[in-house]
Scaffold this motif. Structure first.
Motif, PDB file in Angstrom:
ATOM      1  N   SER A  37       0.831  -1.161   0.030  1.00  0.00           N
ATOM      2  CA  SER A  37       0.014   0.079   0.199  1.00  0.00           C
ATOM      3  C   SER A  37       0.865   1.185   0.051  1.00  0.00           C
ATOM      4  N   ARG A  38       1.897   1.062   0.845  1.00  0.00           N
ATOM      5  CA  ARG A  38       2.701   2.369   1.072  1.00  0.00           C
ATOM      6  C   ARG A  38       3.569   2.591  -0.514  1.00  0.00           C
ATOM      7  N   THR A  39       3.825   1.417  -1.212  1.00  0.00           N
ATOM      8  CA  THR A  39       4.825   1.565  -2.275  1.00  0.00           C
ATOM      9  C   THR A  39       3.808   2.050  -3.279  1.00  0.00           C
ATOM     10  N   LEU A  40       2.561   1.639  -3.286  1.00  0.00           N
ATOM     11  CA  LEU A  40       1.601   2.320  -4.521  1.00  0.00           C
ATOM     12  C   LEU A  40       1.382   3.563  -4.073  1.00  0.00           C
ATOM     13  N   SER A  41       1.214   4.119  -2.807  1.00  0.00           N
ATOM     14  CA  SER A  41       0.808   5.506  -2.520  1.00  0.00           C
ATOM     15  C   SER A  41       2.099   6.144  -3.030  1.00  0.00           C
ATOM     16  N   LEU A  42       3.349   5.895  -2.698  1.00  0.00           N
ATOM     17  CA  LEU A  42       4.563   6.645  -3.297  1.00  0.00           C
ATOM     18  C   LEU A  42       4.603   6.689  -4.941  1.00  0.00           C
ATOM     19  N   ALA A  43       4.157   5.838  -5.455  1.00  0.00           N
ATOM     20  CA  ALA A  43       4.330   5.731  -6.958  1.00  0.00           C
ATOM     21  C   ALA A  43       3.185   6.821  -7.439  1.00  0.00           C
ATOM     22  N   PHE A  44       2.009   6.614  -6.750  1.00  0.00           N
ATOM     23  CA  PHE A  44       1.078   7.716  -7.299  1.00  0.00           C
ATOM     24  C   PHE A  44       1.560   9.041  -6.997  1.00  0.00           C
ATOM     25  N   ALA A  45       2.242   9.494  -5.865  1.00  0.00           N
ATOM     26  CA  ALA A  45       2.475  10.630  -5.455  1.00  0.00           C
ATOM     27  C   ALA A  45       3.749  11.058  -6.455  1.00  0.00           C
ATOM     28  N   ALA A  46       4.565  10.060  -6.773  1.00  0.00           N
ATOM     29  CA  ALA A  46       5.505  10.482  -7.635  1.00  0.00           C
ATOM     30  C   ALA A  46       5.102  10.771  -9.177  1.00  0.00           C
ATOM     31  N   ALA A  47       4.057  10.052  -9.783  1.00  0.00           N
ATOM     32  CA  ALA A  47       3.052  10.481 -11.040  1.00  0.00           C
ATOM     33  C   ALA A  47       2.536  11.555 -10.954  1.00  0.00           C
ATOM     34  N   VAL A  48       1.687  11.765  -9.612  1.00  0.00           N
ATOM     35  CA  VAL A  48       1.452  13.500  -9.457  1.00  0.00           C
ATOM     36  C   VAL A  48       2.417  14.386  -9.548  1.00  0.00           C
ATOM     37  N   ALA A  49       3.437  14.302  -9.068  1.00  0.00           N
ATOM     38  CA  ALA A  49       4.540  15.028  -8.853  1.00  0.00           C
ATOM     39  C   ALA A  49       5.259  15.336 -10.447  1.00  0.00           C
ATOM     40  N   TRP A  50       5.240  14.199 -11.128  1.00  0.00           N
ATOM     41  CA  TRP A  50       5.761  14.392 -12.435  1.00  0.00           C
ATOM     42  C   TRP A  50       4.995  15.133 -13.442  1.00  0.00           C
ATOM     43  N   ALA A  51       3.419  14.934 -12.929  1.00  0.00           N
ATOM     44  CA  ALA A  51       2.483  15.542 -13.855  1.00  0.00           C
ATOM     45  C   ALA A  51       2.425  17.066 -13.633  1.00  0.00           C
ATOM     46  N   GLY A  52       2.672  17.352 -12.391  1.00  0.00           N
ATOM     47  CA  GLY A  52       2.904  18.884 -12.167  1.00  0.00           C
ATOM     48  C   GLY A  52       4.036  19.381 -12.582  1.00  0.00           C
ATOM     49  N   TRP A  53       5.308  18.668 -12.466  1.00  0.00           N
ATOM     50  CA  TRP A  53       6.629  19.385 -13.174  1.00  0.00           C
ATOM     51  C   TRP A  53       6.248  19.538 -14.637  1.00  0.00           C
ATOM     52  N   TRP A  54       5.730  18.481 -15.381  1.00  0.00           N
ATOM     53  CA  TRP A  54       5.526  18.471 -17.110  1.00  0.00           C
ATOM     54  C   TRP A  54       4.285  19.694 -17.264  1.00  0.00           C
ATOM     55  N   ALA A  55       3.445  19.934 -16.427  1.00  0.00           N
ATOM     56  CA  ALA A  55       2.343  20.997 -16.715  1.00  0.00           C
ATOM     57  C   ALA A  55       3.335  22.165 -16.356  1.00  0.00           C
ATOM     58  N   TYR A  56       4.135  22.448 -15.484  1.00  0.00           N
ATOM     59  CA  TYR A  56       4.825  23.925 -15.114  1.00  0.00           C
ATOM     60  C   TYR A  56       5.703  23.980 -16.478  1.00  0.00           C
ATOM     61  N   ARG A  57       6.296  22.907 -16.723  1.00  0.00           N
ATOM     62  CA  ARG A  57       7.446  23.320 -17.846  1.00  0.00           C
ATOM     63  C   ARG A  57       6.495  23.500 -19.146  1.00  0.00           C
ATOM     64  N   ARG A  58       5.411  22.839 -19.397  1.00  0.00           N
ATOM     65  CA  ARG A  58       4.514  23.078 -20.518  1.00  0.00           C
ATOM     66  C   ARG A  58       4.001  24.148 -20.803  1.00  0.00           C
TER      67      ARG A  58
END
Length: 117
Positions: A31-52
């Motif tokens: 559960s914690r691993t999946l939560s961290l993976a989800f948080a990483a995906a959200v952070a990456w999407a935020g970084w991508w949107a900021y750059r875009r």
């Protein structure tokens, strides 16, 4: 065929959690691993949107930019404390009001951006 395979996988994981010693610990790690993976995906999407949309963000007046970043901060903090906030009725009300205010801020910034472009 794939539905039966997926059901078998879920059943095997459930059996491991229920019957193996320490299965609850394994479930907590997964559960914690999946939560961290989800948080990483959200952070990456935020970084991508900021750059875009960096140019669009720079074109916003400073007040709207501050409102946008403040709303993002409120959403992050509210979601981080969602477990404690929603444990009580006043906390749940604060949760709803804070998220509603952040959504209102996002809409305000979006409308200002539409007027500028």
């Amino acid at each position: 065929m794939t539905v039966a395979r997926n059901v078998a996988i879920v059943a095997a994981i459930a059996a491991a959690v229920a019957f193996l010693p320490g299965g609850g610990d394994v479930a907590a790690v997964v559960s914690r691993t999946l939560s961290l993976a989800f948080a990483a995906a959200v952070a990456w999407a935020g970084w991508w949107a900021y750059r875009r949309y960096a140019l669009d963000l720079d074109a916003l007046p400073q007040g709207y930019r501050a409102l946008l970043y403040g709303a993002v901060g409120v959403v992050v903090l509210v979601l981080a404390g969602a477990g404690r906030l929603t444990a009580t009725t006043p906390g749940a009300l604060a949760f709803i009001l804070l998220l509603g205010g952040a959504i209102l801020a996002f809409v305000t910034v979006w409308r200002a951006h539409r007027e500028l472009s």
